[in-house]
Enzyme design. Structure first.
Site, PDB file in Angstrom:
ATOM      1  N   ARG A  46       0.865  -1.175   0.000  1.00 43.95           N
ATOM      2  CA  ARG A  46       0.000   0.000   0.000  1.00 43.95           C
ATOM      3  C   ARG A  46       0.902   1.226   0.000  1.00 43.95           C
ATOM      4  O   ARG A  46       1.713   1.409   0.903  1.00 43.95           O
ATOM      5  CB  ARG A  46      -0.878   0.020   1.243  1.00 43.95           C
ATOM      6  CG  ARG A  46      -1.673   1.296   1.321  1.00 43.95           C
ATOM      7  CD  ARG A  46      -2.134   1.603   2.704  1.00 43.95           C
ATOM      8  NE  ARG A  46      -2.813   2.887   2.723  1.00 43.95           N
ATOM      9  CZ  ARG A  46      -2.895   3.652   3.793  1.00 43.95           C
ATOM     10  NH1 ARG A  46      -2.350   3.283   4.928  1.00 43.95           N
ATOM     11  NH2 ARG A  46      -3.532   4.795   3.740  1.00 43.95           N
ATOM     12  N   LEU A  53     -14.098   6.139   8.398  1.00 48.03           N
ATOM     13  CA  LEU A  53     -13.889   6.947   9.603  1.00 48.03           C
ATOM     14  C   LEU A  53     -12.988   6.202  10.580  1.00 48.03           C
ATOM     15  O   LEU A  53     -13.423   5.279  11.273  1.00 48.03           O
ATOM     16  CB  LEU A  53     -15.239   7.264  10.271  1.00 48.03           C
ATOM     17  CG  LEU A  53     -16.322   7.886   9.377  1.00 48.03           C
ATOM     18  CD1 LEU A  53     -17.603   8.105  10.168  1.00 48.03           C
ATOM     19  CD2 LEU A  53     -15.839   9.195   8.763  1.00 48.03           C
ATOM     20  N   ASN A  80      -8.689   6.792  12.482  1.00 47.30           N
ATOM     21  CA  ASN A  80      -7.790   7.830  12.968  1.00 47.30           C
ATOM     22  C   ASN A  80      -7.602   8.877  11.861  1.00 47.30           C
ATOM     23  O   ASN A  80      -7.620  10.064  12.096  1.00 47.30           O
ATOM     24  CB  ASN A  80      -6.480   7.191  13.403  1.00 47.30           C
ATOM     25  CG  ASN A  80      -5.774   8.065  14.397  1.00 47.30           C
ATOM     26  OD1 ASN A  80      -6.394   8.861  15.099  1.00 47.30           O
ATOM     27  ND2 ASN A  80      -4.465   7.960  14.427  1.00 47.30           N
ATOM     28  N   GLY A  81      -7.420   8.394  10.623  1.00 44.53           N
ATOM     29  CA  GLY A  81      -7.535   9.248   9.434  1.00 44.53           C
ATOM     30  C   GLY A  81      -8.917   8.985   8.857  1.00 44.53           C
ATOM     31  O   GLY A  81      -9.353   7.836   8.829  1.00 44.53           O
ATOM     32  N   ASP A 137      -8.216   9.536  20.454  1.00 45.73           N
ATOM     33  CA  ASP A 137      -9.037   8.326  20.417  1.00 45.73           C
ATOM     34  C   ASP A 137     -10.492   8.716  20.692  1.00 45.73           C
ATOM     35  O   ASP A 137     -10.819   9.213  21.774  1.00 45.73           O
ATOM     36  CB  ASP A 137      -8.536   7.328  21.466  1.00 45.73           C
ATOM     37  CG  ASP A 137      -9.188   5.971  21.283  1.00 45.73           C
ATOM     38  OD1 ASP A 137     -10.390   5.924  20.942  1.00 45.73           O
ATOM     39  OD2 ASP A 137      -8.495   4.964  21.475  1.00 45.73           O
ATOM     40  N   ILE A 164     -13.738   3.746  13.553  1.00 45.18           N
ATOM     41  CA  ILE A 164     -14.905   4.425  14.132  1.00 45.18           C
ATOM     42  C   ILE A 164     -16.191   3.956  13.444  1.00 45.18           C
ATOM     43  O   ILE A 164     -17.164   3.578  14.109  1.00 45.18           O
ATOM     44  CB  ILE A 164     -14.746   5.956  13.987  1.00 45.18           C
ATOM     45  CG1 ILE A 164     -13.534   6.441  14.799  1.00 45.18           C
ATOM     46  CG2 ILE A 164     -16.007   6.679  14.402  1.00 45.18           C
ATOM     47  CD1 ILE A 164     -13.070   7.857  14.472  1.00 45.18           C
ATOM     48  N   GLU A 176     -16.908   1.267  11.860  1.00 45.61           N
ATOM     49  CA  GLU A 176     -17.289  -0.133  12.077  1.00 45.61           C
ATOM     50  C   GLU A 176     -17.711  -0.409  13.515  1.00 45.61           C
ATOM     51  O   GLU A 176     -18.469  -1.333  13.780  1.00 45.61           O
ATOM     52  CB  GLU A 176     -16.099  -1.058  11.746  1.00 45.61           C
ATOM     53  CG  GLU A 176     -15.776  -1.113  10.271  1.00 45.61           C
ATOM     54  CD  GLU A 176     -14.440  -1.787   9.991  1.00 45.61           C
ATOM     55  OE1 GLU A 176     -14.027  -2.655  10.777  1.00 45.61           O
ATOM     56  OE2 GLU A 176     -13.810  -1.430   8.979  1.00 45.61           O
ATOM     57  N   ASN A 177     -17.151   0.388  14.457  1.00 51.48           N
ATOM     58  CA  ASN A 177     -17.319   0.020  15.865  1.00 51.48           C
ATOM     59  C   ASN A 177     -18.213   0.922  16.685  1.00 51.48           C
ATOM     60  O   ASN A 177     -18.714   0.505  17.728  1.00 51.48           O
ATOM     61  CB  ASN A 177     -15.954  -0.017  16.557  1.00 51.48           C
ATOM     62  CG  ASN A 177     -15.088  -1.119  16.000  1.00 51.48           C
ATOM     63  OD1 ASN A 177     -15.496  -2.275  16.008  1.00 51.48           O
ATOM     64  ND2 ASN A 177     -13.915  -0.765  15.486  1.00 51.48           N
ATOM     65  N   GLU A 201      -8.629  -3.435   3.121  1.00 52.88           N
ATOM     66  CA  GLU A 201      -7.717  -2.885   2.121  1.00 52.88           C
ATOM     67  C   GLU A 201      -6.738  -3.939   1.639  1.00 52.88           C
ATOM     68  O   GLU A 201      -6.364  -3.972   0.479  1.00 52.88           O
ATOM     69  CB  GLU A 201      -6.954  -1.701   2.723  1.00 52.88           C
ATOM     70  CG  GLU A 201      -7.828  -0.482   2.924  1.00 52.88           C
ATOM     71  CD  GLU A 201      -7.155   0.606   3.740  1.00 52.88           C
ATOM     72  OE1 GLU A 201      -7.022   0.426   4.958  1.00 52.88           O
ATOM     73  OE2 GLU A 201      -6.772   1.616   3.159  1.00 52.88           O
TER      74      GLU A 201
HETATM   75  P1  AMP Z   1      -8.415   3.020  12.316  1.00 53.77           P
HETATM   76  O1  AMP Z   1      -7.529   4.178  11.996  1.00 53.77           O
HETATM   77  O2  AMP Z   1      -9.367   2.658  11.236  1.00 53.77           O
HETATM   78  O3  AMP Z   1      -7.682   1.827  12.862  1.00 53.77           O
HETATM   79  O4  AMP Z   1      -9.354   3.530  13.518  1.00 53.77           O
HETATM   80  C1  AMP Z   1      -8.795   3.788  14.779  1.00 53.77           C
HETATM   81  C2  AMP Z   1      -9.727   4.647  15.578  1.00 53.77           C
HETATM   82  O5  AMP Z   1     -11.021   4.041  15.716  1.00 53.77           O
HETATM   83  C3  AMP Z   1      -9.238   4.819  17.018  1.00 53.77           C
HETATM   84  O6  AMP Z   1      -8.403   5.908  17.137  1.00 53.77           O
HETATM   85  C4  AMP Z   1     -10.528   5.035  17.788  1.00 53.77           C
HETATM   86  O7  AMP Z   1     -10.706   6.420  17.935  1.00 53.77           O
HETATM   87  C5  AMP Z   1     -11.625   4.539  16.890  1.00 53.77           C
HETATM   88  N1  AMP Z   1     -12.441   3.494  17.511  1.00 53.77           N
HETATM   89  C6  AMP Z   1     -12.219   2.166  17.568  1.00 53.77           C
HETATM   90  N2  AMP Z   1     -13.221   1.549  18.237  1.00 53.77           N
HETATM   91  C7  AMP Z   1     -14.100   2.515  18.604  1.00 53.77           C
HETATM   92  C8  AMP Z   1     -15.342   2.545  19.320  1.00 53.77           C
HETATM   93  N3  AMP Z   1     -15.919   1.433  19.788  1.00 53.77           N
HETATM   94  N4  AMP Z   1     -15.934   3.740  19.511  1.00 53.77           N
HETATM   95  C9  AMP Z   1     -15.388   4.884  19.034  1.00 53.77           C
HETATM   96  N5  AMP Z   1     -14.240   4.914  18.357  1.00 53.77           N
HETATM   97  C10 AMP Z   1     -13.602   3.763  18.140  1.00 53.77           C
END
Ligand code: AMP
Length: 410
Positions: A100, A217, A219-220, A290, A340, A342-343, A394
């Site tokens: 990537r 959605l 961290n980026g 976070d 974000i 997904e969770n 990805e």
């Molecule tokens: P990623 O960059 O796709 O790995 O997403 C990471 C971000 O997802 C973390 O910094 C968290 O802020 C957010 N995240 C993960 N789980 C949750 C949740 N259950 N609720 C809110 N934010 C979450």
């Protein structure tokens, strides 16, 4: 999957190296993992997991503390780990490696890596200073162990190359584009493309007949408007700084603010870059990048967390509205994905509940139940616009594109 031909996908971050192995006979995802905190000897960890295999295996997880001083060292440790736990002949079994890579300037298709394409990735590093240098380290790391094996770069910007000029141009003198390649490129393209293809399957239509808004959605974060499988607009720009409010990135900001910071606060270019990319966003507003911590803070009534949360949600709503207009009001589905998306059913609820009037009708029970890697619809059956949660993959998308570009069937 021991013994058979394999494909390796690598995703190098500034201090991390993610990997995923795919068996090719038949095509199936195998062990995946991540080397984190490369260069920090005390905390360097290798986490890996094996999916339950088709024959009914149970799956496995590993977490090992192993020091690695750089990406080449991390790659060698990953190789040792795979040799011991996956296949002793792994180095000989890998037939292609997919990387990537965030920015490839005007390259829009996956390319085989050679001196010319590597030089292009190096040239594009000016526009992706946080991402392309680690990508190059990942390439170097793979070359150090898989000599002669075809390696392919799959670019984050590729999917967005179909944006029309009125979406990708900035209102700057034309020279800036012609001579200096200053335009909007967009990122997370591999993810958006994967999400659109999955959404089309869930809609039961060919991709060419769908209008979809994809929200990656994490961290980026970025959102894309996709008509007939072709991206027509996305929120990130020349670099991954534009658009939504992110973990540590400010997203949209008046460019005059940047000039003001440099002139009045006497911040250097490097310090301004760090401020905008690494100290802003949720982190700068609330003290945490976070979103879970921000939600907790908002529940406790901390004003900055309440503000950060409201800003995050508002920008997503604003772009969903803008992209509904870009798609001329005809949207089949809005997709949520990444950490974000997904969770967090809370965030999806905050974003979507007020958008009922746009035909996006959330089913609260389905929303609450669709977390932790589950895929499904979270809208009520009668909702004119379908709302989907789709875990992004990805690596799988990169694997398919690597097979194609290296001359093997996908
Ligand atoms: P990623 O960059 O796709 O790995 O997403 C990471 C971000 O997802 C973390 O910094 C968290 O802020 C957010 N995240 C993960 N789980 C949750 C949740 N259950 N609720 C809110 N934010 C979450």
């Amino acid at each position: 999957m021991s013994g058979a031909a394999k494909l390796l996908v690598l995703n190098a971050g500034s201090s991390s190296l993610k990997f995923k192995i795919f068996g090719l006979e038949p095509f199936a995802a195998g062990v995946s993992g991540m080397f984190d905190r490369i260069g920090d000897a005390a905390n360097c960890t290798l986490k890996a997991s094996a999916a339950a295999d088709a024959a009914g295996g149970k799956g496995r997880k590993w977490e090992l503390k192993i020091p690695a001083k750089d990406h080449v060292g991390a790659m060698q440790n990953i190789m040792e780990f795979i040799k011991e736990n996956v296949s002793s002949g792994f180095a000989r079994e890998v037939v292609a490696v997919g990387h990537r890579i965030v920015h490839g300037l005007e390259i829009s298709q996956p390319v085989l890596l050679n001196d010319k394409s590597i030089a292009k990735i190096r040239e594009a590093a000016v526009l992706a200073p946080l991402h392309n240098p680690p990508g190059l380290q990942g390439i170097e790391a793979a070359e150090s162990v898989f000599r002669g094996v075809p390696q392919v770069a799959v670019f984050d910007t590729a999917f967005h190359q179909t944006m029309p000029p009125h979406a990708y141009m900035y209102g700057l003198p034309y020279d800036m584009y012609e001579k200096h390649k200053i335009r909007r490129y967009g990122f997370h393209g591999t993810s958006h493309q994967y999400l659109v293809e999955q959404a089309a399957e869930m809609l039961g239509k060919p991709v060419s007949e769908t209008n979809v808004i994809t929200c990656h959605l994490g961290n980026g974060s970025s959102i894309a408007a996709v008509r007939g499988g072709q991206c027509i607009d996305t929120t990130m720009g020349m670099t991954p700084l534009e658009g939504l409010l992110m973990g540590t990135r400010c997203g949209d900001v008046d460019p005059a603010v940047v000039l003001h910071i440099q002139k009045q606060l006497k911040l250097s270019i490097q310090d301004t870059d760090t401020l905008l990319n690494k100290k802003s966003g949720l982190l700068g507003l609330t003290g945490s990048n976070d979103l879970r911590a921000v939600i907790d803070g908002a529940h406790r009534g901390e004003p900055r967390s309440v503000l950060g949360l409201a800003m995050f949600v508002y920008r997503v709503q604003k772009y969903i509205g803008a992209y509904t207009a870009a798609l001329l009001g005809k949207v089949d589905a809005v997709v949520f994905s990444a950490g974000i998306g997904e969770n967090s059913s809370i965030i999806r609820g905050l974003i979507l509940e007020p958008l009922k009037g746009m035909g996006m009708v959330l089913d609260p029970a389905a929303n609450a139940a669709t977390v932790g890697g589950k895929q499904g619809a979270i809208s009520v059956p009668a909702s004119p616009v379908k709302l989907f949660v789709i875990p992004t993959d990805e690596e799988l998308a990169i694997a398919h594109q690597t097979l194609k570009a290296s001359g093997r069937a996908g």
